[in-house]
Design an enzyme around this catalytic site. Structure first.
Site, PDB file in Angstrom:
ATOM      1  N   CYS A  57     -16.525   1.138 -37.144  1.00 32.47           N
ATOM      2  CA  CYS A  57     -15.979   0.711 -38.444  1.00 32.47           C
ATOM      3  C   CYS A  57     -15.287  -0.642 -38.375  1.00 32.47           C
ATOM      4  O   CYS A  57     -14.876  -1.176 -39.396  1.00 32.47           O
ATOM      5  CB  CYS A  57     -15.006   1.754 -38.995  1.00 32.47           C
ATOM      6  SG  CYS A  57     -13.441   1.830 -38.120  1.00 32.47           S
ATOM      7  N   LYS A 102     -12.754  38.554  -6.948  1.00 31.08           N
ATOM      8  CA  LYS A 102     -12.310  39.466  -7.999  1.00 31.08           C
ATOM      9  C   LYS A 102     -11.209  40.358  -7.442  1.00 31.08           C
ATOM     10  O   LYS A 102     -11.282  40.784  -6.286  1.00 31.08           O
ATOM     11  CB  LYS A 102     -13.466  40.374  -8.457  1.00 31.08           C
ATOM     12  CG  LYS A 102     -14.660  39.610  -9.005  1.00 31.08           C
ATOM     13  CD  LYS A 102     -15.847  40.525  -9.306  1.00 31.08           C
ATOM     14  CE  LYS A 102     -17.039  39.676  -9.719  1.00 31.08           C
ATOM     15  NZ  LYS A 102     -18.300  40.438  -9.788  1.00 31.08           N
ATOM     16  N   CYS A 140     -13.128  -0.974 -33.245  1.00 26.18           N
ATOM     17  CA  CYS A 140     -13.981   0.204 -33.249  1.00 26.18           C
ATOM     18  C   CYS A 140     -15.435  -0.215 -33.497  1.00 26.18           C
ATOM     19  O   CYS A 140     -15.712  -0.914 -34.470  1.00 26.18           O
ATOM     20  CB  CYS A 140     -13.511   1.162 -34.340  1.00 26.18           C
ATOM     21  SG  CYS A 140     -14.650   2.520 -34.611  1.00 26.18           S
ATOM     22  N   CYS A 195     -13.161   5.381 -41.011  1.00 21.92           N
ATOM     23  CA  CYS A 195     -14.117   5.206 -39.921  1.00 21.92           C
ATOM     24  C   CYS A 195     -15.184   6.295 -40.051  1.00 21.92           C
ATOM     25  O   CYS A 195     -14.873   7.482 -39.954  1.00 21.92           O
ATOM     26  CB  CYS A 195     -13.418   5.312 -38.568  1.00 21.92           C
ATOM     27  SG  CYS A 195     -14.577   5.275 -37.193  1.00 21.92           S
ATOM     28  N   LEU A 212     -16.674  32.789 -16.160  1.00 22.18           N
ATOM     29  CA  LEU A 212     -15.592  32.761 -15.173  1.00 22.18           C
ATOM     30  C   LEU A 212     -14.935  31.404 -15.184  1.00 22.18           C
ATOM     31  O   LEU A 212     -15.601  30.384 -15.389  1.00 22.18           O
ATOM     32  CB  LEU A 212     -16.175  33.009 -13.771  1.00 22.18           C
ATOM     33  CG  LEU A 212     -16.756  34.393 -13.522  1.00 22.18           C
ATOM     34  CD1 LEU A 212     -17.565  34.398 -12.223  1.00 22.18           C
ATOM     35  CD2 LEU A 212     -15.635  35.426 -13.430  1.00 22.18           C
ATOM     36  N   LYS A 247     -21.912  33.748  -5.822  1.00 21.94           N
ATOM     37  CA  LYS A 247     -22.203  33.543  -7.238  1.00 21.94           C
ATOM     38  C   LYS A 247     -23.676  33.141  -7.326  1.00 21.94           C
ATOM     39  O   LYS A 247     -24.068  32.056  -6.885  1.00 21.94           O
ATOM     40  CB  LYS A 247     -21.305  32.449  -7.809  1.00 21.94           C
ATOM     41  CG  LYS A 247     -21.498  32.239  -9.299  1.00 21.94           C
ATOM     42  CD  LYS A 247     -20.376  31.372  -9.853  1.00 21.94           C
ATOM     43  CE  LYS A 247     -20.424  31.262 -11.366  1.00 21.94           C
ATOM     44  NZ  LYS A 247     -21.646  30.720 -11.911  1.00 21.94           N
ATOM     45  N   ASP A 268     -28.191  14.986 -28.918  1.00 17.84           N
ATOM     46  CA  ASP A 268     -27.392  14.691 -30.116  1.00 17.84           C
ATOM     47  C   ASP A 268     -27.439  13.208 -30.459  1.00 17.84           C
ATOM     48  O   ASP A 268     -27.509  12.823 -31.625  1.00 17.84           O
ATOM     49  CB  ASP A 268     -25.930  15.118 -29.907  1.00 17.84           C
ATOM     50  CG  ASP A 268     -25.818  16.631 -29.871  1.00 17.84           C
ATOM     51  OD1 ASP A 268     -24.807  17.129 -29.361  1.00 17.84           O
ATOM     52  OD2 ASP A 268     -26.754  17.301 -30.348  1.00 17.84           O
ATOM     53  N   GLU A 313     -27.370  39.580 -12.215  1.00 18.02           N
ATOM     54  CA  GLU A 313     -28.031  38.280 -12.336  1.00 18.02           C
ATOM     55  C   GLU A 313     -29.514  38.395 -11.990  1.00 18.02           C
ATOM     56  O   GLU A 313     -29.873  38.955 -10.957  1.00 18.02           O
ATOM     57  CB  GLU A 313     -27.334  37.308 -11.365  1.00 18.02           C
ATOM     58  CG  GLU A 313     -27.535  35.861 -11.674  1.00 18.02           C
ATOM     59  CD  GLU A 313     -26.519  35.325 -12.703  1.00 18.02           C
ATOM     60  OE1 GLU A 313     -25.784  36.132 -13.320  1.00 18.02           O
ATOM     61  OE2 GLU A 313     -26.496  34.100 -12.884  1.00 18.02           O
ATOM     62  N   LYS A 353     -16.434  27.154  -6.746  1.00 21.21           N
ATOM     63  CA  LYS A 353     -17.726  26.465  -6.770  1.00 21.21           C
ATOM     64  C   LYS A 353     -17.957  25.674  -5.482  1.00 21.21           C
ATOM     65  O   LYS A 353     -17.010  25.175  -4.873  1.00 21.21           O
ATOM     66  CB  LYS A 353     -17.782  25.500  -7.968  1.00 21.21           C
ATOM     67  CG  LYS A 353     -17.552  26.147  -9.316  1.00 21.21           C
ATOM     68  CD  LYS A 353     -18.597  27.196  -9.657  1.00 21.21           C
ATOM     69  CE  LYS A 353     -19.875  26.618 -10.162  1.00 21.21           C
ATOM     70  NZ  LYS A 353     -19.853  26.174 -11.532  1.00 21.21           N
TER      71      LYS A 353
HETATM   72  S1  IVH Z   1     -18.708  38.371 -12.488  1.00 24.23           S
HETATM   73  C1  IVH Z   1     -16.411  38.225 -16.827  1.00 24.23           C
HETATM   74  N1  IVH Z   1     -20.070  38.031 -10.319  1.00 24.23           N
HETATM   75  O1  IVH Z   1     -21.628  33.663 -13.288  1.00 24.23           O
HETATM   76  C2  IVH Z   1     -17.550  37.632 -16.111  1.00 24.23           C
HETATM   77  N2  IVH Z   1     -20.666  36.717 -12.198  1.00 24.23           N
HETATM   78  O2  IVH Z   1     -19.612  31.962 -14.905  1.00 24.23           O
HETATM   79  C3  IVH Z   1     -17.816  38.400 -14.870  1.00 24.23           C
HETATM   80  N3  IVH Z   1     -22.562  35.243 -11.821  1.00 24.23           N
HETATM   81  O3  IVH Z   1     -22.179  34.729 -16.551  1.00 24.23           O
HETATM   82  C4  IVH Z   1     -18.884  37.798 -14.101  1.00 24.23           C
HETATM   83  N4  IVH Z   1     -22.930  35.825  -9.739  1.00 24.23           N
HETATM   84  O4  IVH Z   1     -24.009  35.186 -14.903  1.00 24.23           O
HETATM   85  C5  IVH Z   1     -19.914  37.651 -11.582  1.00 24.23           C
HETATM   86  N5  IVH Z   1     -21.197  37.874  -8.310  1.00 24.23           N
HETATM   87  C6  IVH Z   1     -21.041  37.498  -9.575  1.00 24.23           C
HETATM   88  C7  IVH Z   1     -21.875  36.525 -10.176  1.00 24.23           C
HETATM   89  C8  IVH Z   1     -21.646  36.170 -11.489  1.00 24.23           C
HETATM   90  C9  IVH Z   1     -23.338  35.060 -10.740  1.00 24.23           C
HETATM   91  C10 IVH Z   1     -22.705  34.515 -13.101  1.00 24.23           C
HETATM   92  C11 IVH Z   1     -22.760  35.402 -14.311  1.00 24.23           C
HETATM   93  C12 IVH Z   1     -21.717  34.875 -15.246  1.00 24.23           C
HETATM   94  C13 IVH Z   1     -21.385  33.552 -14.660  1.00 24.23           C
HETATM   95  C14 IVH Z   1     -19.910  33.275 -14.897  1.00 24.23           C
END
Ligand code: IVH
Length: 760
Positions: free
Chosen positions: A442, A310, A439, A463, A103, A138, A57, A194, A334
């Site tokens: 401006c 979950k 700024c 501005c 998520l 994940k 950008d 995935e 994470k």
């Molecule tokens: S559940 C409502 N489970 O993470 C969303 N997602 O930030 C439910 N991902 O777009 C997602 N491993 O591509 C779920 N075991 C897992 C996952 C997973 C990777 C990814 C998925 C999603 C992203 C969410």
């Protein structure tokens, strides 16, 4: 990536546009055109972005401002006139029947425990009531939706923007982990999971690519994305992609009761299920599993970036539902962000929509977790100086200077930030950074209000940076969403002296002015009769606009999408809102005076006499304005409204009382017919109704009842009045039920309420 280094080395000595000679400008337009073409190619065609969106950008902005100053030098193939190569050209679009969401994130143990607490509270469970979660890795790949009809794979689609993805069916069929037929599935079954590439396959692919003189991929995720999104499916077939199923979308008949059971069933149907999935009965077990997975991370052979927790019971998942883009029933924990050290080459100040001056670090490019980073946020002036929001030292008080060796931190999709500085590597000639008090865009004074971490440009609409950012916000998707005007067109329309779109109202006079002007939009590069006509039509379509979109589009500080909805519901019309705010103004000022007085007290307590005296004097000055009862009533009504707090209310009041801003609003409103929230058609039987809950609810908590009702378009109020449409009364309902009976308001019990909203 060498390109990025080149760009940044130059960016570090970037000459202000005003100071460029014609020769320099021509050379720079050439350079920018090449850099942007390269970036487009890398992003759209190679799935291997080399620069960040912000950096992209910035290049576009600089290109546009040089063109604005030297219109004669604009290249015939100027990047300003090109719509970034459509990411999906060649793929047909697929509209997801159920949106593919993302998520929310947890970064530490505390966040995970909060997640559990929040869910228990929402569901009305005590700390000791049993509640089961699943914990699974994940996967760091890209999500894919697979639609089976009558057991046959009929469609595969990428996530896209969550609502619309790309049809990659032919490509998905080449992936060995994806069954083409499944036995015993319901009529419609959408499996989600995935797509990823293992480390070994990634290395081998890159080696083959290099050997063949083809481009290599930065990391397995890019390789997977690039391989899946091949127009020629035979190329995908030759790429070793894998797939883990972790969820589902549309299902024609309920087949699962629990997340864990669903995974087992998906496994039985022939999908690969991640073996590191476990059931956990409390946060301790979730965190223990996180630690186990983190230990194994390096030896798994594929990339993961965290653990997803979950709620296991799908009935509870249904009750918990979704926020706007994320489910309440899941969270991604994470892994710690990745770090890297590099040189800070310069500090730029960007001016945002609300005038905030944001310092941006221009870095010698460095790879952080597989992504090349050359820009990072420095937050605000205190952060650079080594002070936290509370005035106490951060980083042991170390300041950050141009020339310093700095640590860059990046967590997932979050904007990278400068986290630390290595004083032992500080060059001898560095100087403390002096944050501008005017700024840079401006020249207006940039001031910092007491208690605000951010310095803001006071130029308002004069501005150009603020005006342009406000316009970009105005046309953005969640606001007016005018087809044919995006960030690029806003820049061009703003800087073009004949089109002169300097405030939102100017968009709505564009066509009329275009007819009178000698230079017509259709004579501009990149525009023709048809595109101009289409644009005017798209603008006309937005003359009638949902009231909340209008409110959001105005770009008033603190008025986000949710607050705009709350305000729209509360006031119903622009006239009502404007009148209430005008009436409430003296009370708003008194509120601020009271705040200042409190601040004076705090400052005095901290023995900061000067600050205390200033704040006291201001408080006294404002306290002189007597507050009429009508003002107090209007103000109380505003701050008592759902979702509206004093901070938002003050910001809104300031905007409406500022003659320049109000002028711009009024000029805009002259062209619009806002649609009040209640009169819009809605499928829900409670849309637009004011509902009150009273007594004990047995099947849901109050929070849950309120969220559900609001999601269906109802307004939930705490008290019964003539404006109440419906009272939902549980056992123990007292005075509210009596009052409702007096007023002849319909009263139903919890079961009747659930029946009423069932299926809505
Ligand atoms: S559940 C409502 N489970 O993470 C969303 N997602 O930030 C439910 N991902 O777009 C997602 N491993 O591509 C779920 N075991 C897992 C996952 C997973 C990777 C990814 C998925 C999603 C992203 C969410």
């Amino acid at each position: 990536m060498a390109k990025t280094t080149g760009q940044n080395a130059e960016a570090a000595v970037e000459i202000p546009v005003d100071a460029l000679t014609e020769t320099q400008a021509r050379a720079e337009l050439d350079r920018l055109s090449e850099a942007l073409a390269r970036a487009n190619q890398a992003y759209h065609a190679e799935d291997a972005p080399e620069i960040s969106d912000a950096e992209y950008d910035a290049l576009k902005r600089r290109n546009a401002s040089i063109e604005a100053r030297f219109p004669a030098l604009k290249r015939a193939d100027s990047p300003s006139d090109q719509v970034g190569a459509a990411p999906s050209e060649g793929f047909s679009k697929v509209t997801h029947t159920l949106r593919m969401l993302s998520l929310s994130n947890a970064f530490d143990d505390h966040d995970v425990r909060d997640f559990d607490r929040g869910i228990r509270k929402y569901l009305g469970l005590s700390e000791t009531d049993p509640l089961v979660y699943t914990a699974e890795p994940k996967i760091d790949g890209l999500s894919l939706s697979l639609r089976y009809e009558g057991g046959a794979l009929v469609q595969a689609a990428t996530r896209g923007d969550g609502s619309i993805g790309e049809n990659v069916t032919a490509n998905a069929r080449t992936i060995a982990d994806i069954p083409h037929r499944i036995a015993g599935a319901p009529g419609v079954l959408e499996v989600r999971g995935e797509v990823y590439m293992s480390h070994a396959d990634f290395e081998a692919l890159n080696a083959r690519q290099a050997e063949a003189g083809q481009k290599t991929f930065a990391n397995p995720r890019n390789a997977a994305a690039g391989s899946l999104r091949q127009l020629d499916a035979t190329i995908t077939a030759a790429r070793p992609l894998k797939f883990f199923a972790y969820g589902w979308g549309e299902v024609s008949a309920p087949v699962f009761d629990t997340q864990n059971g669903a995974l087992a069933q998906l496994g039985a149907w022939g999908f690969a299920i991640n073996p590191l999935t476990v059931r956990c009965t409390d946060p301790d077990a979730m965190l223990a599993h996180y630690a186990r997975i983190e230990d194994q991370r390096a030896t798994l052979g594929y990339d993961i970036d965290g653990v997803v927790y979950k709620v296991d019971d799908l009935n509870l998942q249904r009750r918990l539902g979704f926020r706007s883009t994320t489910p309440r029933w899941a969270i991604a924990h994470k892994f710690p962000a990745e770090l890297a050290w590099t040189r800070l080459e310069s500090i730029d100040i960007q001016v945002g929509r609300t005038g905030a001056l944001s310092p941006v670090a221009r870095l010698q490019p460095v790879t952080v977790g597989g992504v090349v980073v050359s820009n990072a946020t420095l937050h605000n002036e205190d952060y650079i100086a080594g002070r936290g929001a509370d005035g106490r030292p951060i980083r042991d008080g170390k300041d950050i200077r141009v020339g310093d060796w700095v640590q860059v931190y990046r967590a997932g999709d979050v904007i990278p930030k400068v986290a630390d500085v290595d004083l032992s590597k500080r060059p001898a000639d560095t100087m403390p950074y002096v944050f501008p008090t005017t700024c840079p865009e401006c020249g207006s004074a940039a001031i910092r209000e007491e208690g605000d971490a951010v310095r803001r440009c006071t130029g308002g609409l004069i501005c150009p940076a603020q005006a342009v950012e406000k316009l970009k916000h105005f046309v953005s998707r969640a606001a007016f969403d005018i087809e044919g005007i995006g960030a690029k067109q806003v820049e061009m329309f703003y800087h073009d002296d004949q089109l002169a779109v300097r405030e939102p109202a100017d968009i709505f006079t564009l066509e009329a002015r275009d007819r009178q002007n000698l230079t017509r939009l259709s004579n501009r590069d990149g525009w023709g009769e048809t595109s101009a006509k289409n644009l005017f039509q798209a603008i006309d379509e937005k003359r009638e606009i949902p009231f909340e979109r209008l409110l959001f589009g105005l770009g008033i500080r603190h008025v986000g999408e949710v607050a705009a909805k709350d305000l729209a519901r509360h006031y119903g019309s622009w006239e009502a809102l404007a009148q209430a705010l005008d009436t409430a103004r003296p009370a708003a000022l008194a509120e601020r005076a009271a705040e200042r007085a409190a601040e004076a007290e705090r400052a005095a307590a901290a023995k900061e006499d000067r600050r205390a005296r200033i704040a006291e004097a201001r408080a006294a000055a404002l306290a002189d304005c007597a507050v009429p009862p009508a003002a107090q009533a209007a103000w109380s009504d505003l701050v008592a409204a759902d979702g509206i707090g004093p901070v938002l209310a003050l910001s809104l009041s300031d905007a409406m009382a500022n003659p320049e801003e109000r002028g711009a609003f009024d000029r805009l409103l002259a062209h619009l017919t806002p649609i009040p929230p209640e009169t819009r058609a809605s499928d829900s039987p409670v849309a637009g109704k004011t509902v009150v809950f009273t007594g004990t609810l047995e099947k849901m908590t109050r929070a849950e009842a309120k969220a559900r009702a609001e999601a269906l378009g109802a307004k939930v109020s705490g008290s019964v009045s003539a404006r109440t449409d419906l009272l939902v009364a549980g056992p123990g309902a007292g005075s509210k039920a009596a009052k409702a009976a007096d007023l002849g308001i319909e009263t139903i019990d919890e079961d009747a309420w659930l029946a009423l909203i069932d299926g809505a």
